[in-house]
Design a protein around this motif. Structure first.
Motif, PDB file in Angstrom:
ATOM      1  N   MET A 152      11.539   5.347 -26.337  1.00 58.99           N
ATOM      2  CA  MET A 152      10.442   5.008 -25.222  1.00 58.99           C
ATOM      3  C   MET A 152      11.020   4.667 -23.909  1.00 58.99           C
ATOM      4  O   MET A 152      10.559   5.116 -22.942  1.00 58.99           O
ATOM      5  N   ALA A 153      12.121   3.792 -24.072  1.00 61.88           N
ATOM      6  CA  ALA A 153      12.630   3.216 -22.857  1.00 61.88           C
ATOM      7  C   ALA A 153      13.479   4.330 -22.118  1.00 61.88           C
ATOM      8  O   ALA A 153      13.360   4.464 -21.046  1.00 61.88           O
ATOM      9  N   GLU A 154      14.178   5.373 -22.892  1.00 62.58           N
ATOM     10  CA  GLU A 154      14.663   6.370 -22.117  1.00 62.58           C
ATOM     11  C   GLU A 154      13.654   7.290 -21.737  1.00 62.58           C
ATOM     12  O   GLU A 154      13.901   7.805 -20.532  1.00 62.58           O
ATOM     13  N   ALA A 155      12.587   7.568 -22.196  1.00 60.36           N
ATOM     14  CA  ALA A 155      11.500   8.234 -21.600  1.00 60.36           C
ATOM     15  C   ALA A 155      10.711   7.654 -20.335  1.00 60.36           C
ATOM     16  O   ALA A 155      10.465   8.329 -19.453  1.00 60.36           O
ATOM     17  N   VAL A 156      11.036   6.300 -20.484  1.00 62.95           N
ATOM     18  CA  VAL A 156      10.212   5.594 -19.327  1.00 62.95           C
ATOM     19  C   VAL A 156      11.195   5.836 -18.153  1.00 62.95           C
ATOM     20  O   VAL A 156      10.882   5.916 -16.848  1.00 62.95           O
ATOM     21  N   MET A 157      12.643   5.546 -18.505  1.00 64.90           N
ATOM     22  CA  MET A 157      13.516   5.782 -17.168  1.00 64.90           C
ATOM     23  C   MET A 157      13.485   7.271 -16.691  1.00 64.90           C
ATOM     24  O   MET A 157      13.624   7.401 -15.516  1.00 64.90           O
ATOM     25  N   LEU A 158      12.984   8.067 -17.225  1.00 70.14           N
ATOM     26  CA  LEU A 158      13.297   9.583 -16.789  1.00 70.14           C
ATOM     27  C   LEU A 158      11.614  10.282 -16.511  1.00 70.14           C
ATOM     28  O   LEU A 158      11.594  11.155 -15.988  1.00 70.14           O
ATOM     29  N   ALA A 159      10.659   9.349 -16.566  1.00 67.91           N
ATOM     30  CA  ALA A 159       9.318   9.888 -16.396  1.00 67.91           C
ATOM     31  C   ALA A 159       9.187   9.994 -14.921  1.00 67.91           C
ATOM     32  O   ALA A 159       9.634   9.240 -14.040  1.00 67.91           O
ATOM     33  N   GLY A 160       8.651  11.238 -14.616  1.00 70.77           N
ATOM     34  CA  GLY A 160       8.615  11.676 -13.061  1.00 70.77           C
ATOM     35  C   GLY A 160       9.697  12.377 -12.576  1.00 70.77           C
ATOM     36  O   GLY A 160       9.676  12.724 -11.456  1.00 70.77           O
ATOM     37  N   ARG A 161      10.689  12.414 -13.258  1.00 75.08           N
ATOM     38  CA  ARG A 161      11.861  13.222 -12.809  1.00 75.08           C
ATOM     39  C   ARG A 161      12.161  14.592 -13.283  1.00 75.08           C
ATOM     40  O   ARG A 161      13.269  15.145 -13.134  1.00 75.08           O
TER      41      ARG A 161
END
Length: 222
Positions: A152-161
């Motif tokens: 989840m943390a990885e997905a949050v870091m990349l969300a919107g990119r």
């Protein structure tokens, strides 16, 4: 504390085998991706001692090292073997979290007994024989949660990119595809392994980053 308990012939120890050659090769490629120099003559143990957890790149590699072994477990004291934890490079016990980790309660009681020259309570000795299986089940559940949180943390870091390009290095290939480590972020993922070999540098496009599903997808450029 581990040495104290060993000297008195008792205890419950946290143990972990050294990563095998394949895992070490993958870690070397992870270090390359992160721009961390790992001398070819340095063993994993020697190299790990120089890592700084305050450096984000080093912290990322330290997590990879922790996850590279065959998994940690618990083992009751046995007179014919030395309990060894590869990541710590020494005998090791869990004793700092008796409120949330069952095994720690018995390790603390054992340490108090031997430190004060008291006989080990029978229920503590009996628990040491049963706890490895009990804690293995707890570790399995904790591992599932740990992996979900990281995903989840990885997905949050990349969300919107989505649509951005990222440099990465292929660290391993197996039946699930090619494992990759991003060069600029503490993120790993898997992509189609067709035409790739470990060590290949690749450029990837982020196709999907979904925190709700804890999922990220990359596609090779070109």
């Amino acid at each position: 504390m581990a040495q104290l308990l060993m000297a008195h012939g008792t205890g419950l120890f946290r143990v972990m085998d050294e990563p095998d050659d394949r895992a070490v090769a993958r870690l070397r490629l992870t270090a390359r991706a992160l721009g961390i120099d790992w001398p070819s003559t340095a063993t994993l143990t020697q190299f790990e001692r120089g890592l700084d957890p305050a450096d984000p790149r080093h912290a990322t590699l330290m997590l990879s090292i922790r996850r590279a072994g065959n998994g940690a477990g618990y083992r009751a004291f046995a007179s014919d073997e030395t309990p060894w934890h590869a990541a710590v490079a020494a005998p090791y016990v869990h004793a700092t979290a008796p409120l949330r980790r069952l095994a720690d309660r018995y390790v603390v009681e054992a340490a108090l007994a031997v430190a004060n020259a008291r006989n080990l309570p029978e229920y503590v000795d009996a628990a040491f024989a049963r706890l490895p299986k009990v804690m293995a089940r707890a570790d399995s559940r904790a591992g599932q949660i740990d992996r979900a949180v990281i995903a989840m943390a990885e997905a949050v870091m990349l969300a919107g990119r989505e649509g951005e390009r990222f440099d990465a290095v292929v660290t391993a290939i197996d039946e699930r595809g090619a494992a990759i480590q991003l060069c600029t972020l503490p993120i790993t993922a898997r992509i189609d392994a067709a035409g790739l070999t470990p060590g290949d540098a690749v450029v990837l496009t982020l196709a999907r980053a979904d925190p709700a599903q804890r999922r990220i997808d990359f596609e090779p450029v070109g």
